[in-house]
Motif scaffolding. Structure first.
Motif, PDB file in Angstrom:
ATOM      1  N   VAL A   4       0.875  -1.165   0.000  1.00 17.49           N
ATOM      2  CA  VAL A   4       0.000   0.000   0.000  1.00 17.49           C
ATOM      3  C   VAL A   4       0.915   1.218   0.000  1.00 17.49           C
ATOM      4  CG1 VAL A   4      -1.667   1.369   1.299  1.00 17.49           C
ATOM      5  CG2 VAL A   4      -1.923  -1.114   1.186  1.00 17.49           C
ATOM      6  N   PHE A   5       0.645   2.175  -0.886  1.00 17.77           N
ATOM      7  CA  PHE A   5       1.459   3.390  -0.960  1.00 17.77           C
ATOM      8  C   PHE A   5       0.598   4.585  -0.599  1.00 17.77           C
ATOM      9  CE2 PHE A   5       3.302   7.125  -2.891  1.00 17.77           C
ATOM     10  CZ  PHE A   5       4.664   6.968  -2.648  1.00 17.77           C
ATOM     11  N   ALA A   6       1.105   5.439   0.291  1.00 10.86           N
ATOM     12  CA  ALA A   6       0.383   6.645   0.692  1.00 10.86           C
ATOM     13  C   ALA A   6       1.285   7.850   0.464  1.00 10.86           C
ATOM     14  CB  ALA A   6      -0.035   6.569   2.155  1.00 10.86           C
ATOM     15  N   HIS A  18       9.602   4.694  -8.630  1.00 12.98           N
ATOM     16  CA  HIS A  18      10.741   3.800  -8.424  1.00 12.98           C
ATOM     17  C   HIS A  18      10.288   2.444  -7.891  1.00 12.98           C
ATOM     18  CE1 HIS A  18      13.426   7.209  -9.144  1.00 12.98           C
ATOM     19  NE2 HIS A  18      14.456   6.402  -9.000  1.00 12.98           N
ATOM     20  N   LEU A  19       9.356   2.435  -6.958  1.00 12.91           N
ATOM     21  CA  LEU A  19       8.854   1.172  -6.409  1.00 12.91           C
ATOM     22  C   LEU A  19       8.145   0.358  -7.490  1.00 12.91           C
ATOM     23  CD1 LEU A  19       7.507   2.519  -3.003  1.00 12.91           C
ATOM     24  CD2 LEU A  19       9.460   0.984  -3.318  1.00 12.91           C
ATOM     25  N   HIS A  20       7.370   1.044  -8.296  1.00 11.61           N
ATOM     26  CA  HIS A  20       6.656   0.375  -9.384  1.00 11.61           C
ATOM     27  C   HIS A  20       7.652  -0.202 -10.399  1.00 11.61           C
ATOM     28  CE1 HIS A  20       4.164   0.174 -13.101  1.00 11.61           C
ATOM     29  NE2 HIS A  20       3.241  -0.236 -12.248  1.00 11.61           N
ATOM     30  N   ALA A  21       8.665   0.587 -10.754  1.00 12.14           N
ATOM     31  CA  ALA A  21       9.668   0.131 -11.720  1.00 12.14           C
ATOM     32  C   ALA A  21      10.494  -1.025 -11.172  1.00 12.14           C
ATOM     33  CB  ALA A  21      10.580   1.290 -12.107  1.00 12.14           C
ATOM     34  N   ALA A  22      10.654  -1.082  -9.844  1.00 13.38           N
ATOM     35  CA  ALA A  22      11.429  -2.158  -9.218  1.00 13.38           C
ATOM     36  C   ALA A  22      10.662  -3.469  -9.160  1.00 13.38           C
ATOM     37  CB  ALA A  22      11.862  -1.739  -7.815  1.00 13.38           C
ATOM     38  N   GLY A  23       9.398  -3.453  -9.578  1.00 10.67           N
ATOM     39  CA  GLY A  23       8.622  -4.682  -9.646  1.00 10.67           C
ATOM     40  C   GLY A  23       7.716  -4.943  -8.464  1.00 10.67           C
ATOM     41  N   HIS A  24       7.635  -4.007  -7.524  1.00  8.26           N
ATOM     42  CA  HIS A  24       6.717  -4.187  -6.400  1.00  8.26           C
ATOM     43  C   HIS A  24       5.276  -4.046  -6.881  1.00  8.26           C
ATOM     44  CE1 HIS A  24       9.850  -4.350  -3.345  1.00  8.26           C
ATOM     45  NE2 HIS A  24      10.432  -3.320  -3.956  1.00  8.26           N
ATOM     46  N   GLU A  25       4.405  -4.828  -6.311  1.00  8.93           N
ATOM     47  CA  GLU A  25       2.994  -4.789  -6.669  1.00  8.93           C
ATOM     48  C   GLU A  25       2.298  -3.743  -5.804  1.00  8.93           C
ATOM     49  OE1 GLU A  25      -0.983  -7.677  -6.826  1.00  8.93           O
ATOM     50  OE2 GLU A  25       0.952  -8.467  -6.119  1.00  8.93           O
ATOM     51  N   ILE A  26       1.773  -2.715  -6.432  1.00  9.63           N
ATOM     52  CA  ILE A  26       1.100  -1.652  -5.690  1.00  9.63           C
ATOM     53  C   ILE A  26      -0.385  -2.017  -5.612  1.00  9.63           C
ATOM     54  CG2 ILE A  26       0.754   0.825  -5.476  1.00  9.63           C
ATOM     55  CD1 ILE A  26       3.708  -0.065  -5.515  1.00  9.63           C
ATOM     56  N   ALA A  27      -0.792  -2.522  -4.461  1.00  5.73           N
ATOM     57  CA  ALA A  27      -2.159  -3.012  -4.295  1.00  5.73           C
ATOM     58  C   ALA A  27      -3.161  -1.890  -4.069  1.00  5.73           C
ATOM     59  CB  ALA A  27      -2.215  -4.007  -3.130  1.00  5.73           C
ATOM     60  N   LEU A 187      16.722   4.644  -1.938  1.00  5.79           N
ATOM     61  CA  LEU A 187      16.983   4.055  -0.625  1.00  5.79           C
ATOM     62  C   LEU A 187      15.807   3.200  -0.168  1.00  5.79           C
ATOM     63  CD1 LEU A 187      19.474   4.324   1.219  1.00  5.79           C
ATOM     64  CD2 LEU A 187      18.188   5.968   2.572  1.00  5.79           C
ATOM     65  N   MET A 188      14.575   3.622  -0.532  1.00  2.00           N
ATOM     66  CA  MET A 188      13.397   2.827  -0.173  1.00  2.00           C
ATOM     67  C   MET A 188      13.389   1.499  -0.926  1.00  2.00           C
ATOM     68  SD  MET A 188      10.663   3.140   1.838  1.00  2.00           S
ATOM     69  CE  MET A 188      10.954   1.437   2.332  1.00  2.00           C
ATOM     70  N   VAL A 189      13.740   1.529  -2.196  1.00  2.00           N
ATOM     71  CA  VAL A 189      13.833   0.291  -2.971  1.00  2.00           C
ATOM     72  C   VAL A 189      14.876  -0.637  -2.347  1.00  2.00           C
ATOM     73  CG1 VAL A 189      14.517  -0.681  -5.202  1.00  2.00           C
ATOM     74  CG2 VAL A 189      13.023   1.325  -5.119  1.00  2.00           C
ATOM     75  N   GLN A 190      16.003  -0.050  -1.919  1.00  2.00           N
ATOM     76  CA  GLN A 190      17.041  -0.835  -1.263  1.00  2.00           C
ATOM     77  C   GLN A 190      16.533  -1.471   0.028  1.00  2.00           C
ATOM     78  OE1 GLN A 190      20.718   1.340  -0.513  1.00  2.00           O
ATOM     79  NE2 GLN A 190      21.236   0.007   1.212  1.00  2.00           N
ATOM     80  N   ALA A 191      15.787  -0.700   0.812  1.00  2.00           N
ATOM     81  CA  ALA A 191      15.274  -1.216   2.083  1.00  2.00           C
ATOM     82  C   ALA A 191      14.318  -2.388   1.874  1.00  2.00           C
ATOM     83  CB  ALA A 191      14.579  -0.099   2.848  1.00  2.00           C
ATOM     84  N   LEU A 192      13.473  -2.297   0.860  1.00  3.39           N
ATOM     85  CA  LEU A 192      12.474  -3.344   0.628  1.00  3.39           C
ATOM     86  C   LEU A 192      13.047  -4.565  -0.072  1.00  3.39           C
ATOM     87  CD1 LEU A 192       9.325  -1.276  -0.427  1.00  3.39           C
ATOM     88  CD2 LEU A 192       9.902  -2.228   1.811  1.00  3.39           C
ATOM     89  N   HIS A 193      14.264  -4.460  -0.588  1.00  6.92           N
ATOM     90  CA  HIS A 193      14.899  -5.618  -1.223  1.00  6.92           C
ATOM     91  C   HIS A 193      15.100  -6.750  -0.223  1.00  6.92           C
ATOM     92  CE1 HIS A 193      17.397  -7.935  -3.946  1.00  6.92           C
ATOM     93  NE2 HIS A 193      18.345  -7.984  -3.011  1.00  6.92           N
ATOM     94  N   ASP A 194      15.463  -6.385   1.015  1.00  7.54           N
ATOM     95  CA  ASP A 194      15.661  -7.399   2.056  1.00  7.54           C
ATOM     96  C   ASP A 194      15.358  -6.773   3.413  1.00  7.54           C
ATOM     97  OD1 ASP A 194      16.312  -9.592   3.551  1.00  7.54           O
ATOM     98  OD2 ASP A 194      18.477  -9.510   3.146  1.00  7.54           O
ATOM     99  N   PRO A 195      14.078  -6.555   3.726  1.00  7.11           N
ATOM    100  CA  PRO A 195      13.746  -5.888   4.995  1.00  7.11           C
ATOM    101  C   PRO A 195      14.193  -6.655   6.224  1.00  7.11           C
ATOM    102  CG  PRO A 195      11.775  -6.742   3.912  1.00  7.11           C
ATOM    103  CD  PRO A 195      12.891  -6.860   2.926  1.00  7.11           C
ATOM    104  N   ALA A 196      14.349  -7.965   6.102  1.00 10.79           N
ATOM    105  CA  ALA A 196      14.794  -8.755   7.260  1.00 10.79           C
ATOM    106  C   ALA A 196      16.220  -8.410   7.664  1.00 10.79           C
ATOM    107  CB  ALA A 196      14.682 -10.242   6.938  1.00 10.79           C
ATOM    108  N   ALA A 197      16.989  -7.848   6.726  1.00 12.08           N
ATOM    109  CA  ALA A 197      18.378  -7.508   7.027  1.00 12.08           C
ATOM    110  C   ALA A 197      18.525  -6.135   7.675  1.00 12.08           C
ATOM    111  CB  ALA A 197      19.207  -7.558   5.740  1.00 12.08           C
ATOM    112  N   LEU A 198      17.453  -5.363   7.726  1.00 11.29           N
ATOM    113  CA  LEU A 198      17.520  -4.022   8.307  1.00 11.29           C
ATOM    114  C   LEU A 198      17.678  -4.089   9.821  1.00 11.29           C
ATOM    115  CD1 LEU A 198      14.643  -2.377   6.238  1.00 11.29           C
ATOM    116  CD2 LEU A 198      17.113  -2.168   5.836  1.00 11.29           C
ATOM    117  N   ARG A 199      18.443  -3.168  10.352  1.00 10.89           N
ATOM    118  CA  ARG A 199      18.691  -3.121  11.798  1.00 10.89           C
ATOM    119  C   ARG A 199      18.186  -1.783  12.347  1.00 10.89           C
ATOM    120  NH1 ARG A 199      18.762  -7.506  10.830  1.00 10.89           N
ATOM    121  NH2 ARG A 199      20.435  -9.066  10.984  1.00 10.89           N
ATOM    122  N   PRO A 200      16.996  -1.778  12.934  1.00  8.39           N
ATOM    123  CA  PRO A 200      16.418  -0.518  13.435  1.00  8.39           C
ATOM    124  C   PRO A 200      17.288   0.124  14.510  1.00  8.39           C
ATOM    125  CG  PRO A 200      14.769  -2.287  13.361  1.00  8.39           C
ATOM    126  CD  PRO A 200      16.103  -2.930  13.149  1.00  8.39           C
TER     127      PRO A 200
END
Length: 335
Positions: A4-6, A18-27, A187-200
């Protein structure tokens, strides 16, 4: 990833593209309602809506997401759409509406990554609505973008990624906006590539500033301020609302100004001058006295109803004679 994009303005449109071009499905795309704009004040869709229409993405435009206010039906309809989207995460970029707790809760739980935000500052330096403007106005040497996990506070959530960018000595809000929009989107595309690897990382409460929304009432130049302060304000308020000054009953927009010290000007006489007073005028610019013995050289300005012009072109049809004084708030008080 299903998202979901807001978002609403051009800064958000860049991220969505960028998110759309990266192949993410915008529901689902959430964006603010159409607003009147232009001379005819016709309803205009947001930049995000325009992109969503072009890509045939589902769109919702609730006036509010609060379920305890005047637009409960719209908020409830949006809640149903978010539930039906079955998204893995929500990305929020300059949406313009506060997300109530129910939105955060809707994106939480097993298999979901919550709500991500692209914020145009190196948090926690500038929280709030106008971080680009305020960074320039304050004289910051650098800025950047932060990818943040959203919580119930205002830009207070854990930081996931940051990228830095120098603020050039002549950088305007318009220029930084465009550069940071691309930087944040990547940077957002990078974050969503592997969110499990992010360290808050929790934000520090030290050094926090609030970037208040820009008000047109701030546009008037105070000529008692130093030349550096005035030049930063001119750059910070480009393109909106434009720094302004009164001269002969007209409100002129000042679009480009360079700060000078007395040591830079060998031809300045020792006679006392008032802040706001025009000392010289020519194709290279209009020299104006500022506070603390400093000077501003204006190189681009605009008359009411006219176009933004370089001084050389402006002077072909208008006079800015030495001795005239801009009637900014401080100059008027000193009269």
């Amino acid at each position: 990833m299903r998202l979901v994009f807001a978002g609403t303005p051009e800064f958000a449109r860049v991220a969505l593209a960028h998110l759309h071009a990266a192949g993410h499905e915008i529901a689902l795309v959430l964006t603010q309602p159409d607003r009147p704009a232009g001379r005819g004040m016709k309803l205009q869709p947001s930049a995000v809506k325009q992109f969503a229409l072009e890509q045939q993405l589902p769109i919702a435009q609730p006036t509010s997401l609060r379920q305890d206010g005047k637009f409960v039906a719209e908020a409830q309809a949006a809640q149903a759409l978010i539930a039906q989207a079955c998204a893995d995460a929500m990305v929020v970029v300059a949406y313009g509406l506060i997300l109530p707790q129910w939105v955060l809760d809707a994106m939480a739980g097993p298999g979901r990554w919550g709500c991500f935000n692209i914020h145009a500052s190196l948090l926690p330096r500038w929280r709030g609505a106008a971080p680009i403007h305020r960074a320039i106005e304050a004289g910051d040497a650098e800025t950047g973008v932060t990818i943040m996990q959203m919580d119930a506070g205002l830009d207070t959530g854990p930081m996931l990624l940051q990228a830095r960018m120098a603020i050039g000595s002549d950088a305007s809000t318009a220029q930084l906006h465009d550069a940071l929009a691309v930087l944040g989107a990547r940077l957002m595309v990078q974050a969503l590539h592997d969110p499990a690897a992010l360290r808050p990382r929790a934000q520090s409460e030290a050094g926090v500033c609030y970037a208040h929304k820009i008000d047109k009432a701030e546009a008037a130049i105070d000529w008692q301020e130093t030349a550096e302060q005035i030049a930063r304000k001119v750059r910070a308020f480009d393109p909106f609302p434009g720094a302004s000054a009164q001269l002969g009953g007209d409100t002129l927009k000042i679009w480009s100004a360079q700060a000078l010290a007395s040591s830079d000007l060998a031809d300045i006489a020792d006679a006392p001058v008032r802040p706001g007073q025009i000392l010289a005028s020519g194709p290279q610019g209009v020299l104006v006295a500022a506070g603390a013995g400093t000077y501003v050289r204006i190189s681009h300005l605009q008359r009411p109803g006219g176009k933004r012009l370089a001084v050389a072109n402006y002077l072909q049809g208008h006079t800015l004679a030495p001795g005239l004084c801009f009637e900014g708030p401080a100059a008027a008080d000193a009269a």
